[in-house]
Structure formats: C-alpha cells, structure tokens
Design an enzyme around this catalytic site. Structure first.
Site, PDB file in Angstrom:
ATOM      1  N   LYS A  91      22.000  10.695   2.750  1.00  0.00           N
ATOM      2  CA  LYS A  91      22.679  11.083   3.990  1.00  0.00           C
ATOM      3  C   LYS A  91      24.153  10.754   3.848  1.00  0.00           C
ATOM      4  O   LYS A  91      24.502   9.662   3.377  1.00  0.00           O
ATOM      5  CB  LYS A  91      22.067  10.250   5.135  1.00  0.00           C
ATOM      6  CG  LYS A  91      22.513  10.656   6.499  1.00  0.00           C
ATOM      7  CD  LYS A  91      21.642  11.747   7.089  1.00  0.00           C
ATOM      8  CE  LYS A  91      22.192  12.316   8.369  1.00  0.00           C
ATOM      9  NZ  LYS A  91      23.278  13.293   8.148  1.00  0.00           N
ATOM     10  N   LYS A 115      25.352   1.329   4.340  1.00  0.00           N
ATOM     11  CA  LYS A 115      25.364   1.508   5.794  1.00  0.00           C
ATOM     12  C   LYS A 115      23.966   1.844   6.313  1.00  0.00           C
ATOM     13  O   LYS A 115      23.510   1.282   7.306  1.00  0.00           O
ATOM     14  CB  LYS A 115      26.327   2.664   6.117  1.00  0.00           C
ATOM     15  CG  LYS A 115      26.895   2.663   7.486  1.00  0.00           C
ATOM     16  CD  LYS A 115      27.875   3.829   7.640  1.00  0.00           C
ATOM     17  CE  LYS A 115      29.114   3.678   6.759  1.00  0.00           C
ATOM     18  NZ  LYS A 115      30.087   4.761   6.981  1.00  0.00           N
ATOM     19  N   LYS A 127      27.805  11.480  -0.105  1.00  0.00           N
ATOM     20  CA  LYS A 127      29.037  11.936   0.550  1.00  0.00           C
ATOM     21  C   LYS A 127      29.494  13.202  -0.137  1.00  0.00           C
ATOM     22  O   LYS A 127      29.202  13.421  -1.316  1.00  0.00           O
ATOM     23  CB  LYS A 127      30.137  10.868   0.432  1.00  0.00           C
ATOM     24  CG  LYS A 127      31.182  10.976   1.505  1.00  0.00           C
ATOM     25  CD  LYS A 127      30.675  10.384   2.802  1.00  0.00           C
ATOM     26  CE  LYS A 127      31.696  10.470   3.903  1.00  0.00           C
ATOM     27  NZ  LYS A 127      31.269   9.689   5.064  1.00  0.00           N
ATOM     28  N   THR A 211      29.875   7.284  16.666  1.00  0.00           N
ATOM     29  CA  THR A 211      30.553   6.339  15.768  1.00  0.00           C
ATOM     30  C   THR A 211      31.486   5.431  16.584  1.00  0.00           C
ATOM     31  O   THR A 211      31.502   4.206  16.384  1.00  0.00           O
ATOM     32  CB  THR A 211      31.304   7.077  14.641  1.00  0.00           C
ATOM     33  OG1 THR A 211      30.399   7.999  14.039  1.00  0.00           O
ATOM     34  CG2 THR A 211      31.812   6.119  13.590  1.00  0.00           C
ATOM     35  N   ASN A 242      37.854  11.809  16.035  1.00  0.00           N
ATOM     36  CA  ASN A 242      36.510  11.569  16.575  1.00  0.00           C
ATOM     37  C   ASN A 242      36.261  10.076  16.791  1.00  0.00           C
ATOM     38  O   ASN A 242      35.929   9.641  17.896  1.00  0.00           O
ATOM     39  CB  ASN A 242      35.466  12.180  15.629  1.00  0.00           C
ATOM     40  CG  ASN A 242      34.054  11.868  16.082  1.00  0.00           C
ATOM     41  OD1 ASN A 242      33.618  10.729  16.032  1.00  0.00           O
ATOM     42  ND2 ASN A 242      33.334  12.872  16.552  1.00  0.00           N
ATOM     43  N   SER A 371      22.779  10.310  13.927  1.00  0.00           N
ATOM     44  CA  SER A 371      22.417  11.423  13.035  1.00  0.00           C
ATOM     45  C   SER A 371      20.935  11.337  12.676  1.00  0.00           C
ATOM     46  O   SER A 371      20.236  12.353  12.630  1.00  0.00           O
ATOM     47  CB  SER A 371      23.241  11.373  11.749  1.00  0.00           C
ATOM     48  OG  SER A 371      24.466  12.042  11.919  1.00  0.00           O
TER      49      SER A 371
HETATM   50  P1  NAD Z   1      39.078  12.862  12.358  1.00  0.00           P
HETATM   51  O1  NAD Z   1      39.540  13.894  11.398  1.00  0.00           O
HETATM   52  O2  NAD Z   1      38.372  13.290  13.589  1.00  0.00           O
HETATM   53  O3  NAD Z   1      40.328  11.944  12.820  1.00  0.00           O
HETATM   54  C1  NAD Z   1      41.149  11.274  11.915  1.00  0.00           C
HETATM   55  C2  NAD Z   1      42.293  10.644  12.698  1.00  0.00           C
HETATM   56  O4  NAD Z   1      43.065   9.853  11.815  1.00  0.00           O
HETATM   57  C3  NAD Z   1      43.230  11.667  13.329  1.00  0.00           C
HETATM   58  O5  NAD Z   1      43.645  11.218  14.591  1.00  0.00           O
HETATM   59  C4  NAD Z   1      44.409  11.675  12.362  1.00  0.00           C
HETATM   60  O6  NAD Z   1      45.612  12.072  12.955  1.00  0.00           O
HETATM   61  C5  NAD Z   1      44.448  10.221  11.961  1.00  0.00           C
HETATM   62  N1  NAD Z   1      45.154   9.996  10.703  1.00  0.00           N
HETATM   63  C6  NAD Z   1      45.042  10.692   9.554  1.00  0.00           C
HETATM   64  N2  NAD Z   1      45.881  10.187   8.638  1.00  0.00           N
HETATM   65  C7  NAD Z   1      46.513   9.155   9.222  1.00  0.00           C
HETATM   66  C8  NAD Z   1      47.506   8.254   8.784  1.00  0.00           C
HETATM   67  N3  NAD Z   1      47.998   8.306   7.550  1.00  0.00           N
HETATM   68  N4  NAD Z   1      47.936   7.311   9.658  1.00  0.00           N
HETATM   69  C9  NAD Z   1      47.450   7.246  10.918  1.00  0.00           C
HETATM   70  N5  NAD Z   1      46.528   8.083  11.379  1.00  0.00           N
HETATM   71  C10 NAD Z   1      46.055   9.027  10.550  1.00  0.00           C
HETATM   72  O7  NAD Z   1      38.195  11.867  11.491  1.00  0.00           O
HETATM   73  P2  NAD Z   1      37.079  10.862  12.016  1.00  0.00           P
HETATM   74  O8  NAD Z   1      35.760  11.542  11.925  1.00  0.00           O
HETATM   75  O9  NAD Z   1      37.530  10.221  13.269  1.00  0.00           O
HETATM   76  O10 NAD Z   1      37.101   9.796  10.822  1.00  0.00           O
HETATM   77  C11 NAD Z   1      38.013   8.698  10.784  1.00  0.00           C
HETATM   78  C12 NAD Z   1      37.468   7.643   9.843  1.00  0.00           C
HETATM   79  O11 NAD Z   1      36.173   7.237  10.291  1.00  0.00           O
HETATM   80  C13 NAD Z   1      37.262   8.105   8.391  1.00  0.00           C
HETATM   81  O12 NAD Z   1      37.487   7.013   7.536  1.00  0.00           O
HETATM   82  C14 NAD Z   1      35.781   8.475   8.368  1.00  0.00           C
HETATM   83  O13 NAD Z   1      35.238   8.401   7.056  1.00  0.00           O
HETATM   84  C15 NAD Z   1      35.225   7.386   9.255  1.00  0.00           C
HETATM   85  N6  NAD Z   1      33.901   7.683   9.823  1.00  0.00           N
HETATM   86  C16 NAD Z   1      33.685   8.811  10.566  1.00  0.00           C
HETATM   87  C17 NAD Z   1      32.425   9.032  11.108  1.00  0.00           C
HETATM   88  C18 NAD Z   1      32.147  10.205  12.012  1.00  0.00           C
HETATM   89  O14 NAD Z   1      31.031  10.250  12.583  1.00  0.00           O
HETATM   90  N7  NAD Z   1      33.060  11.112  12.220  1.00  0.00           N
HETATM   91  C19 NAD Z   1      31.373   8.137  10.848  1.00  0.00           C
HETATM   92  C20 NAD Z   1      31.636   6.994  10.084  1.00  0.00           C
HETATM   93  C21 NAD Z   1      32.907   6.781   9.589  1.00  0.00           C
END
Ligand code: NAD
Length: 437
Positions: A91, A115, A127, A211, A242, A371
């Site tokens: 996953k 995780k 991934k 998340t 997100n 999920s």
């Molecule tokens: P997303 O694309 O929805 O949002 C990413 C955010 O980070 C945006 O607001 C963007 O502007 C900001 N960002 C990007 N580069 C940046 C920088 N250099 N400095 C400051 N801000 C910056 O992505 P997401 O799904 O929210 O994921 C964010 C993190 O959480 C990632 O590391 C992802 O692997 C992790 N994550 C996401 C999920 C999920 O369910 N979406 C689950 C577990 C972990």
C-alpha cells in the site's frame, strides 16, 4: 533461522547499506537506513531479517510517452517500489513532483511498510511517483499521464497485490482516472485497486481529511504525555495542502491557537492566531495557494519553522528540519505530517534539547488507516458513516501512539526509534513465519 550473533557478519549480497556508507550528502533512502540501524542497535533482530528489510522487494521504472496539448510527445519517468509484502498486499501513495526519483520512492515505500505495521494494518509498503510538475500541466495532460502510468503499472497494481493512494500532487481526481483505466484494462469494475477515490466511485467518508486528523490525534496524545495544555498551547503548520490544511483546521478546532501557516508561495505569522477558516476560503478562491493572504505578517519559510510556538507541524516536504533548524527551534513538540521532514542528523539534537518528535511513520498514519477502511468497504460493498470512520480512526491512532510510546520508554529511546522498533518487532515475526527459500 539466523541467530542474533549473525547480525555482525559481513555479506557479499546486495546490501542497500552500502549506498548509505558512500553517500556523503545523505539521500532519503540512506536516511531510512540510518534510522533502521539505530533501531537495530536497540532491538538486535536477526541478521537475515535485517538483510530482508533493508532491501525493497521490487523496483519498477517506466517511460511514459504523453501527447502534450501542443501536439508533441513528452516522455515522463514513472516509478513504483514495493518495499515489503510481509504483512499483506503493498500500500502506498503516488506522488507527482519534480524531485521524484528512485531514491525518494524507495524511502517513501519503506516508510509505508513501517507505517502500516505501526497502525496494525494487514498491508505491506509501497510508493509510486512520476517526475513532473503537476502545476505546469493542463488537466488533459495530467489525465493522459495518469492513464499512461496506470496502464504501464497494470501488472503491478491489484486489489490484493498493490494498492495506490494519493500523495503530494495527486488527489481524488487522479485516483478516479486510475480506477477507471485499471477497470477498463481488466474488463470489470475494481474500485478497491486504489484508495482516496471520490465518494461516488467507492471512496470512504473521512478519507480526505484523515491524514490531517491523524496528525491532530497524535498531537493531542503527545500533549497529554508531556503535559502541554490545549488552552494555552500555540502551533505553526508548514504546508497548506491536503495534510497541512486539514491538520491546521482540526488542531484549531481543539482550541489550540495556530499562529503560523505557510505553503510553497508564502508563509504567515499572527501572534493573535490565524483565522484558519478564512485561510481555507482564501486558498479555495486563489488557485490553491496562500500567496496574497492578509490574515498575518508575511514571514520566510525558515522564520515559520523557527517561530515562537509550542507545536510545529511540518506538513509539506522532506528535509526541512535541518540541524540548524533543530538547534534554534522554539517549539517543544514536533508532529510530522509530511514524510521525512527531519534530516537524520537533526534527531540527536532534538532529543538532547528534549523536544518531543512524533515521527512521520506514526503521526501521518491516519491516511493509510482510512484507506484501509475504504478498501474493506469496497470489498464488502457496505459503506460506513463519517462518524463510524472517524471513531475507528481515532481509536486506531491512539492505540498506535500508545504502542510507540511504550516501546520508546522500554528501549530508552526517542519516539522515532520507538516507532521503528514497534514496526520491526511485528515485521520480524511475519518474515520469520513466512520463511524463506
Ligand atoms: P499536497 O500536494 O496536497 O500539499 C503540499 C503542500 O506543501 C502545499 O501546500 C504546497 O504548497 C506545500 N509545499 C510544497 N513545497 C513546499 C516548500 N518547499 N515549502 C513550503 N511548503 C511547500 O500534499 P499532501 O498530500 O498534503 O502531502 C504533504 C506531505 O504529507 C508529503 O510529505 C506527503 O508524503 C505526506 N503525506 C500525505 C498523505 C496524504 O494522505 N495526502 C498521507 C501521509 C503523508
């Protein structure tokens, strides 16, 4: 079965640790290995298990020719890494970003293995990603790219095999294209091949915010342990996508004042507290970005991380909590919403400064937990209410937190190593039961 003593024996086999040893500028997978080494030194698992868990099971790279809007073909690189299937089908999310490469995807896949084990889910870790800038692609180009990737990975994905989900740069829209392409290839509707889908295609209530919700629960659990008061505590959140936006909203709903927020376009600090609902509305009406928001003083990303708050939630990208940031941070609690936001060298600095860090592999496990609920609902054809989903999620996150806390105390280590130990104990058992040939 190998004995504990064998853990020190040299090997000629493929050993990912070599990459860590020769990599002066530590890459992401090397950071995973150095954290694993730390946990191995406390847990002393068998040599055989160490070799297995340090090496991803499968690594796939595909070239994806996509017809661009200008009529020219552009070829993108797509990746999928299955790190482990010891606990069940693999996953893990799919990331669209320019810095996606095999090293990053390997690290993210390994973290998914740990995780899922910590969250007690019957899943292994994987991934995927495509090296692209989704902000520069039209919706049509994104759709063709996503369908090309799904088609190229049709033999890798499967409802009982490998199940993708959203990650940075992807969301329910991309998941809908994946389920549609995959179902057409197989000639039957297979909603459970991917999670994080729109509700009308078999998505789960509560998945989109899950998340961020898990980050909020982890934050509350840690606050209870370290005696931090919700009524007086303050927080800053980096990332307003997100994870970050949902975490900020749900943390603020707990009565914790969010003083700082930021994304890749701008960061803001307001000592009186940022109106998160106003920020959410602004982002929705402003193409998804914070630039131009007027609810706080404009600060740099570094100032946001060093701001005068009790709790810091990095929820954007990896490697933002460097050694320098760790030395100067004012927060007493870090809850890692993003994957890999803290460089390995910052861990001991934070530990010495008695800053509690709830690690990514625990704190952002809420997404994969819901999920899993989505996958169960797809398999059974019976759908749950949002309250049911949230209640099960919150209980699961709190239990996971307790296990990690317990192991960190038992092994006299920080929460990160406690989290690795929690995962490794379970994985070692599974690998042992499965046996080898
Ligand atoms: P997303 O694309 O929805 O949002 C990413 C955010 O980070 C945006 O607001 C963007 O502007 C900001 N960002 C990007 N580069 C940046 C920088 N250099 N400095 C400051 N801000 C910056 O992505 P997401 O799904 O929210 O994921 C964010 C993190 O959480 C990632 O590391 C992802 O692997 C992790 N994550 C996401 C999920 C999920 O369910 N979406 C689950 C577990 C972990």
């Amino acid at each position: 079965m190998a004995t504990k003593k064998e853990a020190t024996q040299p090997t000629n086999a493929v050993n990912s640790n070599n990459a860590a040893a020769t990599n002066g500028n530590q890459g992401m997978f090397a950071a995973v290995l150095s954290r694993l080494d730390m946990a191995f030194s406390k847990l002393n698992p068998s040599y055989n298990f160490q070799q297995i868990i340090k090496n991803p099971q499968k690594q796939v790279i595909v070239s994806l020719p996509v017809m661009m809007d200008n009529g020219k073909i552009e070829v993108f690189q797509g990746y999928r890494v299955i790190h482990s299937m010891a606990l069940g089908p693999s996953k893990g999310g799919i990331r669209y970003a320019m810095d996606v490469d095999m090293d990053e995807v390997k690290a993210l896949a390994a973290w998914m293995t740990f995780k899922c084990a910590i969250a007690n889910l019957p899943y292994g870790g994987a991934k995927g990603g495509i090296q692209c800038d989704p902000r520069k692609l039209s919706v049509g180009e994104l759709e063709r790219l996503t369908r090309a990737y799904t088609s190229a990975m049709a033999d890798v994905f499967g409802v009982n095999k490998d199940i993708p989900a959203p990650d940075m740069g992807t969301g329910k829209r991309e998941m809908a294209w994946i389920v549609d392409t995959f179902s057409k290839i197989r000639g039957e509707d297979i909603p459970g091949v991917v999670t994080g889908k729109p509700l009308t295609l078999g998505g789960s209530k509560g998945r989109e915010a899950a998340t961020g919700r898990g980050v909020m629960i982890s934050c509350l659990e840690a606050m209870k342990k370290i005696g931090m008061n919700k009524k007086t505590a303050t927080c800053a959140v980096q990332g307003f996508g997100n994870v970050g936006s949902n975490a900020a909203r749900l943390i603020a709903a707990q009565g914790i004042k969010v003083l700082g927020i930021g994304d890749h376009t701008a960061a803001f600090y307001n000592p009186k507290g940022i109106d998160i609902d106003a920020a959410l509305k602004y982002v929705k009406e402003n193409g998804g970005i914070l630039k131009g928001f007027t609810g706080g003083d404009l600060v740099s990303n570094e100032e946001l991380l060093l701001s005068d708050v009790d709790i810091l939630v990095p929820a954007a990208v990896q490697n933002v909590i460097t050694e320098d940031i760790a030395k100067n941070m004012k927060a007493r609690l870090v809850v890692e919403g993003a994957n890999g936001p803290t460089v390995a060298a910052a861990d001991p600095i934070l530990y010495e400064r008695e800053i509690t860090v709830v690690p990514d592999i625990l704190a952002n496990g809420g997404g994969v937990t819901v999920s899993y609920f989505e996958w169960v609902q797809n398999k059974s054809g019976h759908y749950w209410s949002e309250d049911e989903v949230n209640a099960k999620h919150d209980a699961s996150m709190s239990t996971a937190f307790e296990h990690v806390w317990f192991n960190s105390k038992q092994y006299k280590t920080n929460l990160r190593t406690g989290a690795y130990i929690t995962a490794l104990k379970k994985l070692e058992q599974a690998v042992e039961y499965r046996g080898n040939y």
